[in-house]
Motif scaffolding. Structure first.
Motif, PDB file in Angstrom:
ATOM      1  N   LYS A 268       0.862  -1.181   0.000  1.00 41.80           N
ATOM      2  CA  LYS A 268       0.000   0.000   0.000  1.00 41.80           C
ATOM      3  C   LYS A 268       0.900   1.232   0.000  1.00 41.80           C
ATOM      4  O   LYS A 268       1.861   1.321   0.772  1.00 41.80           O
ATOM      5  CB  LYS A 268      -0.888   0.014   1.239  1.00 41.80           C
ATOM      6  N   MET A 269       0.602   2.182  -0.869  1.00 41.63           N
ATOM      7  CA  MET A 269       1.449   3.366  -0.999  1.00 41.63           C
ATOM      8  C   MET A 269       0.782   4.581  -0.359  1.00 41.63           C
ATOM      9  O   MET A 269      -0.352   4.911  -0.678  1.00 41.63           O
ATOM     10  CB  MET A 269       1.759   3.645  -2.473  1.00 41.63           C
ATOM     11  N   PHE A 270       1.511   5.199   0.549  1.00 40.64           N
ATOM     12  CA  PHE A 270       1.068   6.434   1.173  1.00 40.64           C
ATOM     13  C   PHE A 270       1.928   7.574   0.647  1.00 40.64           C
ATOM     14  O   PHE A 270       3.151   7.565   0.812  1.00 40.64           O
ATOM     15  CB  PHE A 270       1.196   6.352   2.690  1.00 40.64           C
ATOM     16  N   TYR A 271       1.301   8.556   0.008  1.00 40.39           N
ATOM     17  CA  TYR A 271       2.042   9.647  -0.624  1.00 40.39           C
ATOM     18  C   TYR A 271       2.109  10.843   0.324  1.00 40.39           C
ATOM     19  O   TYR A 271       1.098  11.306   0.846  1.00 40.39           O
ATOM     20  CB  TYR A 271       1.386  10.038  -1.949  1.00 40.39           C
ATOM     21  N   LEU A 272       3.321  11.328   0.542  1.00 37.76           N
ATOM     22  CA  LEU A 272       3.567  12.452   1.421  1.00 37.76           C
ATOM     23  C   LEU A 272       4.044  13.663   0.614  1.00 37.76           C
ATOM     24  O   LEU A 272       4.605  13.517  -0.469  1.00 37.76           O
ATOM     25  CB  LEU A 272       4.628  12.098   2.470  1.00 37.76           C
ATOM     26  N   GLU A 273       3.834  14.831   1.170  1.00 38.44           N
ATOM     27  CA  GLU A 273       4.299  16.069   0.538  1.00 38.44           C
ATOM     28  C   GLU A 273       5.677  16.423   1.076  1.00 38.44           C
ATOM     29  O   GLU A 273       5.937  16.305   2.276  1.00 38.44           O
ATOM     30  CB  GLU A 273       3.316  17.207   0.826  1.00 38.44           C
ATOM     31  N   ASN A 274       6.546  16.850   0.195  1.00 41.20           N
ATOM     32  CA  ASN A 274       7.868  17.311   0.602  1.00 41.20           C
ATOM     33  C   ASN A 274       7.898  18.835   0.540  1.00 41.20           C
ATOM     34  O   ASN A 274       8.004  19.420  -0.543  1.00 41.20           O
ATOM     35  CB  ASN A 274       8.953  16.732  -0.315  1.00 41.20           C
ATOM     36  N   PRO A 275       7.822  19.511   1.697  1.00 45.76           N
ATOM     37  CA  PRO A 275       7.760  20.981   1.704  1.00 45.76           C
ATOM     38  C   PRO A 275       9.074  21.635   1.286  1.00 45.76           C
ATOM     39  O   PRO A 275       9.107  22.829   0.987  1.00 45.76           O
ATOM     40  CB  PRO A 275       7.434  21.298   3.168  1.00 45.76           C
ATOM     41  N   LEU A 276      10.147  20.851   1.259  1.00 44.63           N
ATOM     42  CA  LEU A 276      11.463  21.401   0.932  1.00 44.63           C
ATOM     43  C   LEU A 276      11.611  21.722  -0.551  1.00 44.63           C
ATOM     44  O   LEU A 276      12.546  22.420  -0.943  1.00 44.63           O
ATOM     45  CB  LEU A 276      12.555  20.403   1.335  1.00 44.63           C
TER      46      LEU A 276
END
Length: 304
Positions: A280-288
């Motif tokens: 299962k893939m959980f996509y996160l945001e990279n604020p950098l």
């Protein structure tokens, strides 16, 4: 009065030391890179091989070179300090992108993702006490209840905190394996390309007490955390020729396929081992990355 011939001879006489110095500098072009303090580890092998590949590909245009290893204790902040101080000739350090790194003007980076983006697919080691709680029904909110261990200076720390995770930073990278095995942290997440390498390193430990503390180390089989995490080669901003040369070599290697072959040699076994498609893939945001132009993505390798 000097004749035309004498003037030319005089000019050549004055320029000879400069010309000789330039030729010597060209022949002794030095690139410094990290080598592990522990001989057994292979953590830097891909990056060193990639640097060598870039230098070889650029040799016809730029000439000979020499590598110089700089012993490292795996602490990113101390290695970064060496680059900022320009402590070694053309020292190159691979790091995840952070805008703040170049704000002082001491550092520059080569806009080419050195590992093709695969390190942004994070597979996690688990605290044995929570293994039974992590199932195919686990949600991202469920995972946010747990603590994640990170090395000091890692770009991932900002990513995890931005996405609501609790993060504990640790000075010594090897300690993270012991901490998750002992339950002092819940998750320790690594690039999908790094898991097999970790297993080899941990299996090779000769210290029996150390080995015993890692027998409970568990690799999760259910999920992967995914976020864009381009890692670039960083250098001191004064090392413009090294930056130009390495960038040129990387692009040549990418275009002729030799970079992809190197990537496969080092990483394919690990990527196959963790079997990303079944997770299962959980996509996160990279604020950098909010101010980073997206052109680096053209050099990403899709592991799926």
């Amino acid at each position: 009065m000097l004749t035309r011939f004498n003037k030319l001879t005089f000019i050549l006489f004055l320029c000879a030391p400069l010309m000789l110095g330039a030729l010597q500098a060209r022949a002794e072009f030095v690139v410094s890179h990290r080598v592990p303090a522990l001989v057994a580890t292979t953590y830097y092998d891909y990056y060193v091989d990639l640097l060598k590949l870039a230098m070889e590909k650029s040799r016809p245009q730029y000439g000979d070179y020499r590598f110089e290893g700089v012993p490292s204790d795996a602490n990113t902040l101390r290695a970064l300090s060496d680059v900022v101080q320009n402590a070694h000739p053309n020292l190159v350090l691979e790091m995840g992108y952070e805008e703040k790194l170049t704000e002082t003007g001491d550092l520059t980076y080569i806009n080419f993702p050195v590992d093709g983006g695969i390190v942004g697919y994070r597979v996690c080691y688990l605290n044995p006490a929570i293994q039974h709680k992590i199932t195919s029904k686990t949600t991202l909110d469920d995972l946010r209840k747990y603590t994640i261990g990170q090395g000091v200076g890692w770009a991932d720390t900002a990513v995890f905190r931005h996405n609501g995770f609790k993060v504990i930073e640790v000075d010594r990278f090897p300690a993270l394996f012991r901490m998750v095995a002992a339950g002092r942290i819940d998750l320790f997440c690594r690039g999908a390309n790094q898991i097999i390498e970790d297993i080899y390193e941990l299996t090779a430990l000769e210290d029996s007490s150390e080995s015993k503390s890692l027998t409970k180390l568990i690799v999760d089989q259910t999920f992967v955390l995914v976020y864009p995490l381009p890692r670039f080669f960083y250098l001191h901003s004064k090392n413009t020729l090294a930056k130009e040369r390495i960038a040129a070599g990387l692009k040549i290697a990418y275009a002729d396929g030799s970079l992809k072959q190197l990537w496969i040699k080092h990483y394919k076994a690990s990527v196959d081992f963790v079997n990303l498609p079944q997770r299962k893939m959980f996509y996160l945001e990279n604020p950098l990355l909010k101010n980073l132009p997206p052109d680096y993505k053209q050099y990403f390798f899709d592991p799926l």
